[in-house]
Design an enzyme around this catalytic site. Structure first.
Site, PDB file in Angstrom:
ATOM      1  N   PRO A  41       0.784  -1.236   0.000  1.00 47.46           N
ATOM      2  CA  PRO A  41       0.000   0.000   0.000  1.00 47.46           C
ATOM      3  C   PRO A  41       0.817   1.287   0.000  1.00 47.46           C
ATOM      4  CG  PRO A  41       0.027  -0.974   2.169  1.00 47.46           C
ATOM      5  CD  PRO A  41       0.759  -1.926   1.293  1.00 47.46           C
ATOM      6  N   THR A  87      -2.143  -6.262   0.635  1.00 45.89           N
ATOM      7  CA  THR A  87      -3.233  -5.465   0.064  1.00 45.89           C
ATOM      8  C   THR A  87      -3.654  -4.318   0.982  1.00 45.89           C
ATOM      9  OG1 THR A  87      -5.468  -5.491  -0.814  1.00 45.89           O
ATOM     10  CG2 THR A  87      -5.016  -7.062   0.942  1.00 45.89           C
ATOM     11  N   GLY A 138      -3.267   5.477   3.330  1.00 47.65           N
ATOM     12  CA  GLY A 138      -2.811   4.625   4.419  1.00 47.65           C
ATOM     13  C   GLY A 138      -1.376   4.135   4.241  1.00 47.65           C
ATOM     14  N   MET A 172     -11.596   1.923  -3.948  1.00 46.74           N
ATOM     15  CA  MET A 172     -12.010   2.812  -5.041  1.00 46.74           C
ATOM     16  C   MET A 172     -13.387   3.403  -4.776  1.00 46.74           C
ATOM     17  SD  MET A 172     -10.742   0.518  -8.269  1.00 46.74           S
ATOM     18  CE  MET A 172     -11.451  -1.023  -7.705  1.00 46.74           C
ATOM     19  N   ASP A 196       2.625   1.643 -11.419  1.00 42.87           N
ATOM     20  CA  ASP A 196       1.359   2.350 -11.256  1.00 42.87           C
ATOM     21  C   ASP A 196       1.501   3.670 -10.533  1.00 42.87           C
ATOM     22  OD1 ASP A 196      -0.234   0.497 -12.307  1.00 42.87           O
ATOM     23  OD2 ASP A 196      -1.089  -0.221 -10.418  1.00 42.87           O
ATOM     24  N   GLY A 219       0.147  -1.458  -7.150  1.00 45.47           N
ATOM     25  CA  GLY A 219      -0.168  -1.137  -5.755  1.00 45.47           C
ATOM     26  C   GLY A 219      -0.847  -2.306  -5.066  1.00 45.47           C
ATOM     27  N   GLY A 220      -0.564  -2.483  -3.794  1.00 44.41           N
ATOM     28  CA  GLY A 220      -1.230  -3.525  -3.011  1.00 44.41           C
ATOM     29  C   GLY A 220      -0.903  -4.908  -3.526  1.00 44.41           C
ATOM     30  N   ASP A 221      -1.926  -5.709  -3.711  1.00 50.02           N
ATOM     31  CA  ASP A 221      -1.758  -7.045  -4.283  1.00 50.02           C
ATOM     32  C   ASP A 221      -2.237  -6.992  -5.738  1.00 50.02           C
ATOM     33  OD1 ASP A 221      -1.587 -10.173  -3.626  1.00 50.02           O
ATOM     34  OD2 ASP A 221      -3.233  -9.773  -5.022  1.00 50.02           O
ATOM     35  N   LYS A 250      -2.228   5.079 -13.265  1.00 52.83           N
ATOM     36  CA  LYS A 250      -3.688   5.027 -13.348  1.00 52.83           C
ATOM     37  C   LYS A 250      -4.208   5.602 -12.064  1.00 52.83           C
ATOM     38  CE  LYS A 250      -4.163   0.779 -15.361  1.00 52.83           C
ATOM     39  NZ  LYS A 250      -4.463  -0.617 -15.110  1.00 52.83           N
TER      40      LYS A 250
HETATM   41  N1  SAH Z   1      -4.485  -3.891  -5.753  1.00 46.82           N
HETATM   42  C1  SAH Z   1      -4.714  -2.871  -4.792  1.00 46.82           C
HETATM   43  C2  SAH Z   1      -6.024  -2.183  -4.980  1.00 46.82           C
HETATM   44  C3  SAH Z   1      -6.156  -1.493  -6.308  1.00 46.82           C
HETATM   45  S1  SAH Z   1      -7.644  -0.610  -6.463  1.00 46.82           S
HETATM   46  C4  SAH Z   1      -4.573  -3.435  -3.380  1.00 46.82           C
HETATM   47  O1  SAH Z   1      -4.516  -4.660  -3.204  1.00 46.82           O
HETATM   48  O2  SAH Z   1      -4.467  -2.659  -2.437  1.00 46.82           O
HETATM   49  C5  SAH Z   1      -7.141   0.986  -5.907  1.00 46.82           C
HETATM   50  C6  SAH Z   1      -7.776   1.292  -4.569  1.00 46.82           C
HETATM   51  O3  SAH Z   1      -7.014   0.709  -3.524  1.00 46.82           O
HETATM   52  C7  SAH Z   1      -7.806   2.752  -4.217  1.00 46.82           C
HETATM   53  O4  SAH Z   1      -8.899   3.406  -4.838  1.00 46.82           O
HETATM   54  C8  SAH Z   1      -7.972   2.698  -2.723  1.00 46.82           C
HETATM   55  O5  SAH Z   1      -9.296   2.387  -2.380  1.00 46.82           O
HETATM   56  C9  SAH Z   1      -7.126   1.502  -2.371  1.00 46.82           C
HETATM   57  N2  SAH Z   1      -5.764   1.899  -1.951  1.00 46.82           N
HETATM   58  C10 SAH Z   1      -4.612   1.484  -2.464  1.00 46.82           C
HETATM   59  N3  SAH Z   1      -3.561   1.992  -1.777  1.00 46.82           N
HETATM   60  C11 SAH Z   1      -4.083   2.741  -0.795  1.00 46.82           C
HETATM   61  C12 SAH Z   1      -3.531   3.511   0.263  1.00 46.82           C
HETATM   62  N4  SAH Z   1      -2.213   3.619   0.437  1.00 46.82           N
HETATM   63  N5  SAH Z   1      -4.364   4.139   1.107  1.00 46.82           N
HETATM   64  C13 SAH Z   1      -5.701   4.044   0.959  1.00 46.82           C
HETATM   65  N6  SAH Z   1      -6.280   3.343  -0.033  1.00 46.82           N
HETATM   66  C14 SAH Z   1      -5.489   2.676  -0.896  1.00 46.82           C
END
Ligand code: SAH
Length: 514
Positions: free
Chosen positions: A15, A121, A203, A174, A38, A91-93, A60
């Site tokens: 994140p 994630t 976060g 999102m 990304d 980002g995230g997973d 994106k």
């Molecule tokens: N694959 C990602 C999610 C992608 S969709 C995952 O697993 O985290 C993108 C959404 O993820 C954003 O609109 C938000 O809702 C959330 N997101 C990703 N990083 C974030 C962060 N650092 N703080 C808050 N929301 C986050």
């Protein structure tokens, strides 16, 4: 003959905070030839991407596509077909609303080998950084991750009745743009309007924010706080734990973003200490050091000093020590015995504690370290300690400390000025524009300078910016003098050590908070 194919790694970057990158992600990134990343990748991570890899943003952000999904898929395929190691950093997973699946389809079609590296994630980590456990036995037995941005064709329509019936923790990603509608739908499906709910912005990254509210008021409270994407929405009774379990903000350097300008190799200690205390650290190396070619070093005399002569091997930085013992001497086919051979009386002097520590690594105790860690004080300490007929070998950087030499000259102490390494200012950070913008907007709390050369490197790299806006924490007077030339906003650490710089930042942070 088939063209040699590369390989693609679909990598989750977590994140934002660099510490949440997995060990496997780090390994894969370090070996990449090509990285497509990304918009949601944390800045700490961007700054550590390998310099020699080609890096492309396929950024994106909700609603705005700088590179279309099709184009991204195409780029990955083309680079892999060139035989490259391609990292697709997400980002995230990568499989949690990351369209990771779509990116693999084309690769499968062309038979390109790939691996998936799961990431932490945001759906779980962002709540955790806000003190919200997504499950808790007293409150809920499941949690659900839901898109707040369903497809226009309605294929992934959300069944709000089912969500409400499950009485679980609901995590919407999102969802900032559609927050009102989501809350409305939950209440329509029978959810208690006073059910706790939270929106968590940015976060795990510096200046992360949270708004804790209830389903009926979340949209209003979020607007009042001007919450923006990216943010995670959490609905459920676990949100009430957020105060009790808050931890992120409690660390000494929480919510600060700090730039470290030393060379990458030397940055790690400062960076680690700052991150440990909760700061977000962007490593932007402004200098590099390289050993000077042997033909340019005249050391013969050192190996030929007469018996009994007091010799002071004098170092003004850990890099100097390392270069001398790991590069200079070995490449001459010598070691310290060559200096002792004729019976010279060898002593060691170091400008400060870090340099003395480095000497210790090579097995040498230091005879002289000045009280205050700078060149002039080292010169004075040598003059006080050395015999009148001693000789000082300054084994340091080209353009080494003039003050040190002045002191020796004044006392008529013989010395040899031997440059064994060189500091080069770098002017090529790919993140220079990003950092300029951030400094202009006041988003960088401190830029740390650990030598005058880091200031010079920074000024060259950030050419054209208004340096009055740079909050500079300098390691000592000499560094500050350089920063003053550009009218930076200057603070100086009490002592010329990394530990003292970290202390100073904590002090400054505490003051800011009052
Ligand atoms: N694959 C990602 C999610 C992608 S969709 C995952 O697993 O985290 C993108 C959404 O993820 C954003 O609109 C938000 O809702 C959330 N997101 C990703 N990083 C974030 C962060 N650092 N703080 C808050 N929301 C986050």
């Amino acid at each position: 003959m088939e063209m040699s194919k590369g390989k693609v790694w679909l990598v989750g970057a977590g994140p934002g905070e660099i510490g949440l990158l997995t060990q496997k992600a780090i390994t894969v990134i370090e070996q990449a030839d090509f990285i497509a990343y990304d918009a949601l990748i944390g800045e700490e991570i961007l700054c550590m991407l390998p310099e020699d890899a080609e890096k492309v943003s396929v950024g994106k952000r909700s609603g705005r596509y700088s590179v279309s999904q099709e184009k991204t898929n195409q780029i990955l395929l083309e680079e892999a077909l060139k035989g490259k190691k391609v990292v697709r950093l997400k980002g995230g997973d990568p499989f949690v609303f990351g369209r990771g699946g779509e990116e693999l389809e084309l690769l499968v079609q062309y038979g390109i080998p790939f691996e998936v590296v799961p990431g932490v994630t945001s759906a779980v980590a962002v709540p955790a950084y806000a003190g919200i456990p997504v499950t808790h036995r007293d409150f809920t037995s499941s949690f659900h991750v839901i898109t707040g941005h369903p497809r226009k064709d309605g294929k992934d329509r959300i069944d709000y009745d089912a969500l409400v019936r499950m009485d679980a923790t609901l995590v919407f990603l999102m969802g900032v743009g559609s927050m009102g509608m989501i809350m409305e739908n939950l209440m329509k499906a029978g959810m208690d309007p006073k059910m706790p709910a939270a929106v968590l912005e940015r976060g795990t990254q510096y200046r992360q924010r949270k708004v804790i509210s209830t389903v009926d008021c979340l949209e209003r409270d979020s607007k009042d706080a001007k919450i923006q994407a990216p943010a995670v929405i959490v609905v459920g009774r676990v949100c009430t734990l957020s105060e009790l379990f808050a931890w992120y903000e409690k660390r000494e350097l929480a919510q600060m973003q700090i730039i470290v300008t030393r060379s990458r190799k030397k940055a790690s200690k400062l960076t680690a200490q700052l991150r440990e205390s909760g700061a977000e650290v962007l490593e932007l190396p402004m200098i590099d050091t390289t050993a000077i070619a042997l033909e340019q070093i005249r050391l013969d005399e050192l190996f030929d000093e007469p018996a009994g002569r007091e010799l002071w091997l004098t170092f003004t930085s850990p890099v100097g020590v390392e270069t001398f013992f790991s590069v200079t001497l070995p490449s001459l086919g010598k070691d310290i015995r060559s200096v002792l051979r004729k019976g010279a009386d060898v002593r060691f002097a170091a400008v400060g504690e870090a340099t003395a520590k480095e000497l210790e690594k090579y097995g040498w105790m230091t005879d002289v370290v000045p009280e205050v860690y700078n060149g002039r004080e080292l010169g004075k300490a040598l003059v006080r300690t050395a015999r009148k007929d001693a000789k000082v070998y300054l084994l340091h950087a080209r353009q080494g400390s003039e003050e040190l030499k002045e002191e020796l000259k004044r006392a008529d102490l013989a010395y040899e000025d031997i440059a064994i390494y060189e500091t080069i200012c770098r002017q090529d950070s790919p993140w220079a524009d990003m950092v300029k913008d951030k400094i202009n907007q006041g988003l960088i709390d401190w830029v740390t300078f650990t030598s005058a050369s880091t200031v010079r490197g920074f000024v060259q790299t950030m050419d054209g910016m208004d340096f009055c806006k740079v909050p500079a924490l300098c390691i000592g007077e000499q560094t500050a003098a350089e920063a003053r030339k550009y009218h930076m906003k200057i603070e100086i650490s009490d002592r010329a050590t990394i530990a003292s710089m970290v202390e100073k930042l904590k002090e400054l942070h505490a003051k800011q908070e009052v």
